[in-house]
Design a protein around this motif. Structure first.
Motif, PDB file in Angstrom:
ATOM      1  N   VAL A  81      23.724   9.134  61.464  1.00 23.84           N
ATOM      2  CA  VAL A  81      22.707   9.622  60.515  1.00 23.84           C
ATOM      3  C   VAL A  81      22.507   8.563  59.440  1.00 23.84           C
ATOM      4  O   VAL A  81      23.481   8.065  58.854  1.00 23.84           O
ATOM      5  CB  VAL A  81      23.125  10.962  59.871  1.00 23.84           C
TER       6      VAL A  81
ATOM      7  N   LEU B 127      16.247  17.416  58.112  1.00 25.28           N
ATOM      8  CA  LEU B 127      16.114  16.321  59.054  1.00 25.28           C
ATOM      9  C   LEU B 127      14.695  15.780  59.081  1.00 25.28           C
ATOM     10  O   LEU B 127      14.445  14.659  59.518  1.00 25.28           O
ATOM     11  CB  LEU B 127      16.519  16.781  60.457  1.00 25.28           C
TER      12      LEU B 127
ATOM     13  N   VAL C 121      18.125  10.482  62.378  1.00 26.33           N
ATOM     14  CA  VAL C 121      19.237  10.941  63.216  1.00 26.33           C
ATOM     15  C   VAL C 121      19.164  10.203  64.549  1.00 26.33           C
ATOM     16  O   VAL C 121      18.124  10.205  65.214  1.00 26.33           O
ATOM     17  CB  VAL C 121      19.190  12.455  63.436  1.00 26.33           C
TER      18      VAL C 121
END
Length: 514
Positions: A181, A115, A122
């Motif tokens: 996402v 991430l 996100v």
């Protein structure tokens, strides 16, 4: 002449050499093949990487949803932040103790660590579509979805993927928010650029190496052609030159071409020599009869027109010389053709037994005062590779020569037999014979053992020379044996091509090549 040669050499120097054509052709060919291969690999690599990016995006959405769906109420910024950005969360926003292990597992999982990549964003939305969390500030259009939705779109003018998925509470089963996402495929573009640079570098290197190898190979393979060109230039300036292409120590088509070229030059040289010999021999042999005819005509012109005896004698002598000249020219033409039978009759076949018996019977008919004997040891047709008319001509020459020089004992023996894979023919006369010093020259042009007696018999000294040329042209052998005062034996042999059983017809005896 020198200027023409210089111009040709200058044009040859300016032209685009075949070696360079070969080298560049090989280089471009290999480069095109490599380019096609690279394109296929690049496309396959891109497809695999896109698939991996979609898989990573899907896995990221799944992990985000699993970390947030343990709540029963609608998601808010305060409830999302401790799970996705614990470093920014206040003590009041800490995750319940029951979820401490889950939080710890999130950040020790390798996928969640991704991430932090620059090209991954996100975002979390509440059920009303309001943004409550975003790892990066990337404006993207949100839309609600009931299931997992992944689409490819442009983000800031760059291709990327957007994945959307509803977040359902484990306890109540209702939608408490949405996870989105976004990936801008930055890693893929970097990998693509590196791969393109590698392909370009390897392709350029392959082009240079293949061009160099192609040039070296072309130089190696073109060496016989260069020698051939140099030899042609030498032969063109000096047709009598004995220059030939050096022996090519390779077993390939160029070696065959060099050998064939040398054989062609040898044959041309032989034809030139034959032409020169023909002109020299004819001019030499015709000089005497022309001088005789000229003398008789001058004598007739001065005083023989009114003298019937001189007139008759001069006309008779002139006719005799003209007849001999006609015979000489015909025999010279026969000799020239005998030297070229390998060109005109390469596949002719003849039954030796049949032709020999035919010639034997013909001579018995036209020379009834002679005794002819035939010893035939062949019990079946025997085939040799020779044109029938040529074999018959050889037999007639040998038999006529035997009859011509058999004065006291008018007897001629003819024999044919098989020895191994050869058929042998012998013609024996019982005439005056030939001295050992003259025996080696009986097959020379215009050679006569006794020139005066031979001329009286009507010979020009070409018969045995014609026979020898014909025999040699068909890969046979001919020789003479003689004892002075006892006679002469002329022997010849040919390789047998085939034999046929009794009762079966022999194969065609004429030329098959036409």
């Amino acid at each position: 002449m020198k200027s023409i040669t210089a111009d040709k050499q200058q044009k040859r120097a300016r032209r685009f050499s075949l070696k360079w054509k070969w080298a560049l052709g090989a280089a471009f060919g290999i480069f095109i093949v490599f380019a096609i291969f690279s394109i296929l690999i690049f496309n396959r690599f891109t497809a695999i990487m896109l698939g991996q990016e979609q898989t990573n995006l899907r896995d990221t959405m799944t992990l985000v949803v699993e970390r947030l769906n343990n709540q029963s109420d609608t998601l808010t910024h305060a409830t999302v932040l401790p799970y996705l950005r614990p470093d920014l969360a206040t003590p009041a926003d800490e995750v319940p103790k029951s979820d401490q292990n889950a939080k710890k597992n999130i950040y020790t999982d390798s996928i969640i660590v991704k991430l932090a990549r620059e090209d991954v964003t996100v975002s979390v939305y509440n059920p009303n579509g309001k943004s409550i969390f975003a790892s990066r500030n990337i404006p993207t259009k949100f839309k609600k979805t009931a299931n997992i939705d992944i689409e490819r779109t442009k983000i800031h003018g760059v291709n990327g993927f957007i994945g959307r998925r509803p977040i359902r509470s484990r306890t109540t089963g209702k939608i408490i928010g949405y996870a989105q996402v976004t990936t801008q495929l930055g890693t893929l573009r970097k990998d693509q650029n590196q791969l393109l640079k590698a392909f370009f570098g390897i392709g350029l290197l392959a082009f240079l190496i293949s061009g160099l190898v192609g040039y070296l190979l072309a130089s190696y393979f073109m060496r016989p052609i260069k020698s051939m060109t140099d030899t042609i230039d030498i032969i063109k300036n000096d047709p009598q030159s004995a220059e030939r292409i050096p022996q090519v120590k390779r077993n390939d088509e160029l070696a065959d071409l060099a050998n064939l070229f040398n054989d062609m030059l040898d044959r041309m040289q032989r034809y030139i020599e034959q032409q020169e010999e023909f002109v020299e021999d004819v001019s030499h042999e015709l000089r005497t009869p022309v001088a005789i005819i000229e003398g008789h005509l001058q004598m007739l012109n001065r005083w023989g027109k009114d003298d019937p005896e001189v007139l008759a004698e001069s006309i008779s002598a002139s006719v005799q010389e003209i007849t001999r000249m006609k015979s000489l020219v015909q025999e010279m033409l026969d000799l020239t053709r005998a030297e070229q039978v390998e060109v005109h009759y390469p596949h002719a076949k003849t039954d030796v037994k049949d032709v020999t018996q035919q010639v034997f019977n013909n001579f018995k008919l036209i020379h009834p005062d002679f005794t002819f004997t035939l010893d035939d040891d062949l019990d079946q047709p025997t085939i040799v590779k020779i044109y029938r008319d040529h074999f018959e001509q050889i037999m007639i020459i040998l038999m006529d020569n035997a009859v011509k020089y058999s004065e006291k004992r008018q007897e001629v023996h003819l024999s044919i037999a098989r020895t191994g894979n050869q058929v042998e023919i012998a013609v024996q006369d019982f005439g005056e014979g030939i001295a050992e010093a003259d025996l080696a020259r009986v097959f020379n042009r215009f050679y006569r053992v006794d020139k005066a007696r031979s001329r009286d018999k009507g010979g020009n000294g070409l018969g045995l020379s014609i026979a020898q040329r014909l025999v040699d042209s068909y890969h046979g052998k001919i020789s003479a044996e003689s004892v002075l005062g006892s006679g002469t034996i002329l022997r010849m042999s040919f390789p047998i091509l085939n034999t046929l059983p009794k009762g079966e017809s022999p194969i065609a005896t004429t030329d098959d090549s036409k």
